[in-house]
Design a protein around this motif. Structure first.
Motif, short mmCIF file in Angstrom:
data_model
loop_
_atom_site.label_atom_id
_atom_site.label_comp_id
_atom_site.label_asym_id
_atom_site.label_seq_id
_atom_site.Cartn_x
_atom_site.Cartn_y
_atom_site.Cartn_z
N LYS A 25 7.26 14.09 3.49
CA LYS A 25 6.20 13.54 2.88
C LYS A 25 6.47 13.52 1.25
O LYS A 25 6.08 12.49 0.75
N SER A 26 6.75 14.45 0.70
CA SER A 26 6.99 14.33 -0.79
C SER A 26 7.86 13.53 -1.26
O SER A 26 7.83 12.62 -2.13
N THR A 27 9.12 13.44 -0.55
CA THR A 27 10.22 12.31 -0.59
C THR A 27 9.62 11.27 -0.61
O THR A 27 9.96 10.25 -1.56
N MET A 28 8.94 10.95 0.55
CA MET A 28 8.38 9.45 0.66
C MET A 28 7.44 9.01 -0.45
O MET A 28 7.28 8.03 -0.72
N THR A 29 6.41 10.25 -0.98
CA THR A 29 5.40 9.84 -1.75
C THR A 29 6.04 9.38 -3.01
O THR A 29 5.76 8.38 -3.66
N ASN A 30 7.08 10.11 -3.66
CA ASN A 30 7.87 9.75 -4.59
C ASN A 30 8.54 8.39 -4.49
O ASN A 30 8.43 7.64 -5.60
N ALA A 31 9.12 8.12 -3.48
CA ALA A 31 9.91 6.70 -3.43
C ALA A 31 9.07 5.73 -3.37
O ALA A 31 9.06 4.50 -4.31
N LEU A 32 7.84 5.85 -2.73
CA LEU A 32 6.81 4.78 -2.60
C LEU A 32 6.01 4.57 -4.01
O LEU A 32 5.86 3.40 -4.42
N ALA A 33 5.67 5.49 -4.54
CA ALA A 33 5.20 5.45 -5.90
C ALA A 33 5.79 4.66 -6.87
O ALA A 33 5.47 4.09 -7.43
N ASN A 34 7.30 5.07 -6.86
CA ASN A 34 8.28 4.53 -7.65
C ASN A 34 8.48 2.73 -7.39
O ASN A 34 8.35 2.09 -8.09
N ALA A 35 8.20 2.70 -6.15
CA ALA A 35 8.71 1.14 -5.74
C ALA A 35 7.27 0.46 -6.00
O ALA A 35 7.51 -0.77 -6.60
N LEU A 36 6.28 1.02 -6.06
CA LEU A 36 4.98 0.30 -6.25
C LEU A 36 4.21 0.44 -7.63
O LEU A 36 3.24 -0.26 -7.93
N ASN A 37 5.04 1.19 -8.44
CA ASN A 37 4.31 1.83 -9.45
C ASN A 37 2.96 2.15 -9.38
O ASN A 37 1.97 1.87 -10.21
N PHE A 38 2.83 3.03 -8.49
CA PHE A 38 1.43 3.88 -8.34
C PHE A 38 1.60 5.11 -8.87
O PHE A 38 2.65 5.73 -9.03
N ARG A 39 0.30 5.84 -9.00
CA ARG A 39 0.29 7.38 -9.34
C ARG A 39 0.54 8.23 -7.95
O ARG A 39 0.37 7.68 -6.86
N THR A 40 0.93 9.54 -8.29
CA THR A 40 1.20 10.14 -7.20
C THR A 40 0.13 11.37 -7.17
O THR A 40 -0.43 11.61 -8.16
N SER A 41 -0.23 11.86 -5.96
CA SER A 41 -1.29 12.92 -5.91
C SER A 41 -0.61 13.84 -5.00
O SER A 41 -0.32 13.82 -3.50
N PHE A 42 0.14 15.03 -5.37
CA PHE A 42 0.57 16.22 -4.71
C PHE A 42 -0.17 17.35 -4.36
O PHE A 42 -0.88 17.68 -5.07
N GLU A 43 0.28 18.11 -3.32
CA GLU A 43 -0.35 19.13 -2.81
C GLU A 43 0.29 20.24 -3.81
O GLU A 43 1.49 19.93 -4.01
#
Ligand SMILES: Nc1ncnc2c1ncn2[C@@H]1O[C@H](COP(=O)(O)OP(=O)(O)O)[C@@H](O)[C@H]1O
Ligand SMILES: Nc1ncnc2c1ncn2[C@H]1C[C@H](O)[C@@H](COP(=O)(O)O)O1
Length: 223
Positions: A25-43
């Motif tokens: 999940k964390s790996t996907m969160t980072n990759a998608l946020a980079n690709a879409l230029n979105f912010r992240t919310s991590f636990e």
């Protein structure tokens, strides 16, 4: 390149990544946020004051940990709302109750009164018309063997000491949970279909699938 514009993904989208511990999940969160230029919310894992204690003694700490996670995720939800979306979220709030709290209650490591207190708080906070659900939940799925080897490679000490039966039970519960989940649209991704570690470009077909999926659900909502 910003793939958000190329694939016409609304800048206010909120996408949450769900799946069992260690699935990616964390790996996907980072990759998608980079690709879409979105912010992240991590636990919070490293700064979580209960997590180590919880793994040492489930009975003693399961209620405290659930309350902590609920409060943290709710604060994150507020932050996402205040920014007007544009977030990738690592784990959904629904997994806390649908997987973790339920599992500990049913296995006898959370007492019935604590479970009742927790679920009534969760329902009052989350399962209301006022709580914004994500636009999309991406569910990562994979074989138990792959997941166990990822947990091992990542090497968080408290997870290494946890019996394999715990991860087996969680894996089984996740499959049942996602089959009846309906709080928001779900896109399933099998972890063997991409490899974000070896190839950064493998995020693009995923973004394309997200775009198709979001557009389809938008059309369905209009019908
Ligand atoms: N696509 C992948 N291929 C191989 N290993 C991966 C992949 N995605 C994640 N991993 C590895 O699996 C482990 C768990 O990933 P992580 O993103 O921390 O999972 P989660 O957030 O779901 O617990 C990490 O060691 C990570 O590097
Ligand atoms: N709600 C939860 N109850 C118990 N344990 C939880 C909960 N949410 C997360 N966790 C644990 C599981 C892992 O050890 C860490 C981080 O999860 P991960 O899936 O690796 O991001 O916290």
């Amino acid at each position: 390149m910003n793939l958000r514009k190329k694939y016409d993904i609304p800048s206010s989208s909120v996408i949450t990544i769900a799946g069992t511990v260690g699935i990616g999940k964390s790996t996907m969160t980072n990759a998608l946020a980079n690709a879409l230029n979105f912010r992240t919310s991590f636990e919070k894992v490293d700064t979580n004051p209960y997590l180590d204690k919880f793994y040492e003694d489930f009975d003693r700490w399961s209620f405290h940990l659930q309350i902590y996670f609920l409060a943290e995720r709710f604060k994150e939800q507020k932050r996402i709302f205040e920014y007007g979306g544009g977030f990738i979220q690592d784990r959904s709030i629904y997994e806390d109750t649908g997987i973790f709290a339920k599992m500990h209650y049913e296995k006898g490591t959370m007492n019935p009164t604590d479970y009742e207190t927790y679920t009534s708080l969760f329902d009052a906070m989350v399962m209301t018309p006022y709580f914004p659900h994500p636009d999309l939940l991406i569910y990562l799925e994979g074989s138990l063997d792959d997941i166990l080897s990822r947990i091992k490679v990542r090497g968080r000490p408290m997870e290494q000491q946890t019996p394999i039966e715990y991860w087996t039970e969680m894996h089984r519960r996740y499959e049942n949970w996602i089959n009846q989940f309906n709080a928001c649209p779900v896109l399933r991704l099998n972890i063997n279909e991409y490899d974000l570690i070896q190839s950064e470009e493998s995020i693009e077909p995923i973004v394309e699938r997200i775009s198709t999926f979001l557009n389809q659900t938008k059309k369905l909502r209009r019908l």
